[in-house]
Design a protein around this motif. Structure first.
Motif, short mmCIF file in Angstrom:
data_model
loop_
_atom_site.label_atom_id
_atom_site.label_comp_id
_atom_site.label_asym_id
_atom_site.label_seq_id
_atom_site.Cartn_x
_atom_site.Cartn_y
_atom_site.Cartn_z
N ILE A 23 -3.10 21.94 11.11
CA ILE A 23 -3.53 21.57 12.46
C ILE A 23 -4.00 20.12 12.43
O ILE A 23 -4.85 19.75 11.62
CB ILE A 23 -4.68 22.49 12.95
CG1 ILE A 23 -4.22 23.96 12.97
CG2 ILE A 23 -5.19 22.03 14.31
CD1 ILE A 23 -3.06 24.27 13.89
N LEU A 25 -5.58 17.23 14.96
CA LEU A 25 -6.24 17.11 16.26
C LEU A 25 -5.41 16.30 17.25
O LEU A 25 -5.27 16.69 18.41
CB LEU A 25 -7.64 16.48 16.09
CG LEU A 25 -8.46 16.37 17.37
CD1 LEU A 25 -8.75 17.75 17.97
CD2 LEU A 25 -9.77 15.63 17.10
N LEU A 28 -2.91 17.92 19.56
CA LEU A 28 -3.41 18.86 20.57
C LEU A 28 -3.78 18.17 21.89
O LEU A 28 -4.31 18.82 22.79
CB LEU A 28 -4.63 19.61 20.01
CG LEU A 28 -4.32 20.46 18.78
CD1 LEU A 28 -5.60 20.93 18.11
CD2 LEU A 28 -3.44 21.64 19.14
N LYS A 31 -4.60 19.45 25.75
CA LYS A 31 -5.34 20.72 25.76
C LYS A 31 -6.80 20.45 25.43
O LYS A 31 -7.11 19.51 24.71
CB LYS A 31 -4.79 21.69 24.71
CG LYS A 31 -3.38 22.15 24.95
CD LYS A 31 -2.95 23.10 23.85
CE LYS A 31 -1.52 23.50 24.01
NZ LYS A 31 -1.32 24.70 24.77
N ASN A 32 -7.67 21.29 25.95
CA ASN A 32 -9.06 21.27 25.51
C ASN A 32 -9.11 22.00 24.16
O ASN A 32 -8.37 22.97 23.96
CB ASN A 32 -9.97 21.98 26.51
CG ASN A 32 -9.85 21.37 27.90
OD1 ASN A 32 -9.97 20.17 28.07
ND2 ASN A 32 -9.60 22.21 28.89
N VAL A 33 -9.98 21.55 23.27
CA VAL A 33 -10.07 22.15 21.94
C VAL A 33 -11.52 22.57 21.69
O VAL A 33 -12.43 21.75 21.78
CB VAL A 33 -9.62 21.15 20.86
CG1 VAL A 33 -9.74 21.77 19.47
CG2 VAL A 33 -8.19 20.68 21.11
N ILE A 35 -13.84 23.92 18.77
CA ILE A 35 -13.92 24.09 17.33
C ILE A 35 -15.29 24.67 17.01
O ILE A 35 -16.31 24.10 17.38
CB ILE A 35 -13.76 22.74 16.59
CG1 ILE A 35 -12.42 22.11 16.95
CG2 ILE A 35 -13.89 22.94 15.09
CD1 ILE A 35 -12.24 20.72 16.39
N THR A 65 -7.57 25.89 26.95
CA THR A 65 -8.44 25.64 25.80
C THR A 65 -7.98 26.44 24.59
O THR A 65 -7.85 27.67 24.67
CB THR A 65 -9.90 25.99 26.15
OG1 THR A 65 -10.29 25.25 27.30
CG2 THR A 65 -10.83 25.66 25.00
N VAL A 66 -7.74 25.74 23.48
CA VAL A 66 -7.41 26.40 22.22
C VAL A 66 -8.67 26.47 21.37
O VAL A 66 -9.55 25.61 21.47
CB VAL A 66 -6.28 25.68 21.46
CG1 VAL A 66 -4.97 25.79 22.23
CG2 VAL A 66 -6.61 24.25 21.17
N PHE A 68 -10.41 27.08 17.46
CA PHE A 68 -10.25 27.07 16.00
C PHE A 68 -11.60 27.35 15.36
O PHE A 68 -12.60 26.72 15.73
CB PHE A 68 -9.73 25.72 15.49
CG PHE A 68 -8.37 25.37 16.00
CD1 PHE A 68 -7.25 25.98 15.46
CD2 PHE A 68 -8.21 24.46 17.02
CE1 PHE A 68 -5.98 25.67 15.93
CE2 PHE A 68 -6.95 24.15 17.51
CZ PHE A 68 -5.83 24.75 16.96
N SER A 128 -9.13 17.31 26.96
CA SER A 128 -7.69 17.13 26.77
C SER A 128 -7.30 15.71 26.38
O SER A 128 -6.19 15.47 25.93
CB SER A 128 -6.94 17.54 28.04
OG SER A 128 -7.37 16.75 29.14
#
Length: 155
Positions: A23, A25, A28, A31-33, A35, A65-66, A68, A128
């Motif tokens: 992965i 950053l 991505l 998209k919102n991430v 963590i 939103t993903v 991790f 994003s």
């Protein structure tokens, strides 16, 4: 090494992930991430925290939103934890603490009178465009999901 700062672009990083992926950053963007850093796979607090994110995955998906999870555990331990808990998101392995240091989550901890360096449970929301827009440090698991969902819904 510098650490992340609210309202600033998060420096790019990459980590090995469950599912035999890496992965990065910067890949991505758009998209919102979310963590979340947690101390150890298969411990009560870490399991509950992951289950809370798992159980609200539709809300995260609806808000682009993903998620991790990050700890120092091996990919093998992560794969077992993810499968056992049926997490619909990937877990990242930061064995050398590079990303943990970037986010400033490694701190002196005490357990049964023993002091050691460990991950302090923390969550970060990156928008994003790659900017850090929210952080929660020293997280208490029970009410944490509500705080995170409120932030996600306000995007």
């Amino acid at each position: 090494m510098t650490t992340v700062t609210l309202q600033q672009i998060v420096p790019d990083f990459e980590l090995p992930s469950t599912g035999d992926k890496t992965i990065r950053l910067s890949e991505l963007r758009g998209k919102n991430v979310l963590i979340y850093f947690y101390p150890k796979d298969n411990t009560p607090g870490c399991t509950l925290e992951g289950q809370n994110f798992r159980d609200h995955i539709e809300t995260f998906n609806q808000h682009n939103t993903v998620i991790f999870g990050v700890s120092k555990d091996s990919l093998r331990a992560h794969e077992n934890f993810k499968e056992k808990q049926q997490f619909p998101f990937d877990l990242l392995s930061d064995v050398d603490e590079t990303v943990c240091q970037l986010f400033g989550v490694m701190q002196m901890k005490k357990n049964y009178g023993r002091e050691y360096m460990g991950i302090v449970r923390s969550t970060f929301l990156i928008d994003s465009e790659g900017k850090l827009i929210n952080e929660w440090r020293n997280v208490k698991v029970k009410q944490h999901i509500d705080e995170v969902l409120a932030a996600i819904k306000s995007l």
